[in-house]
Design a protein around this motif. Structure first.
Motif, short mmCIF file in Angstrom:
data_model
loop_
_atom_site.label_atom_id
_atom_site.label_comp_id
_atom_site.label_asym_id
_atom_site.label_seq_id
_atom_site.Cartn_x
_atom_site.Cartn_y
_atom_site.Cartn_z
N ASP A 1 0.82 -1.22 0.00
CA ASP A 1 0.00 0.00 0.00
C ASP A 1 0.85 1.26 0.00
O ASP A 1 0.38 2.32 0.40
CB ASP A 1 -0.93 0.01 1.21
N THR B 1 -4.39 5.38 2.85
CA THR B 1 -3.80 4.71 4.02
C THR B 1 -2.89 5.64 4.82
O THR B 1 -2.43 5.26 5.89
CB THR B 1 -3.00 3.46 3.60
N ARG C 1 -0.96 4.05 -1.77
CA ARG C 1 -2.38 4.27 -1.52
C ARG C 1 -2.56 5.47 -0.60
O ARG C 1 -2.31 5.39 0.60
CB ARG C 1 -3.01 3.02 -0.91
#
Length: 126
Positions: free
Chosen positions: A106, A112, A109
């Protein structure tokens, strides 16, 4: 959350270089991953590069591999993005971010990451 402040943006010609800095109010023990994201005009935000704070492991978007280098100076609580061979398509607002999770899969991302700077503008002219 931690306060993040970016600096180092500006305007350069294609092929030029810039170095962005992201100063954290404090490298708390809870921060494990920091990253750079960018959003160009009419484009979605994308992850550019991230670094695991403890291990120093680095992640890069394919579009910047070989041109950009992410690094950190723990003594200064600062993360950097060295950008070389800049292209007009690199024009964007660049923001740094931090989270208390490992970068891992991640790393790019945005949802996040829970701490964000205000961003710094990078403009590359042809």
């Amino acid at each position: 959350q931690v306060r993040l402040v970016e600096s180092g943006g500006g305007s350069v010609q294609s092929g030029g270089s810039l170095r962005l800095s992201c100063a954290a109010a404090a490298y708390t023990g809870s921060i494990t991953c920091m990253g750079w994201f960018r959003q160009g005009p009419g484009k979605e935000r994308e992850g550019v590069a991230s670094i695991n704070i403890q291990t120093g492991y680095k992640y890069y978007a394919d579009s910047v591999k070989g041109r950009f280098t992410i690094s950190q100076d723990k003594a200064k609580n600062t993360m950097y993005l060295e950008m070389n061979l800049l292209k007009p398509e690199d024009t964007a607002t660049y923001s740094c971010a931090a989270k208390s999770l490992w970068c891992g899969g991640d790393w790019n991302r945005a949802d996040t990451f829970n701490s964000w700077g205000l961003g710094t503008q990078v403009t590359v002219s042809s």
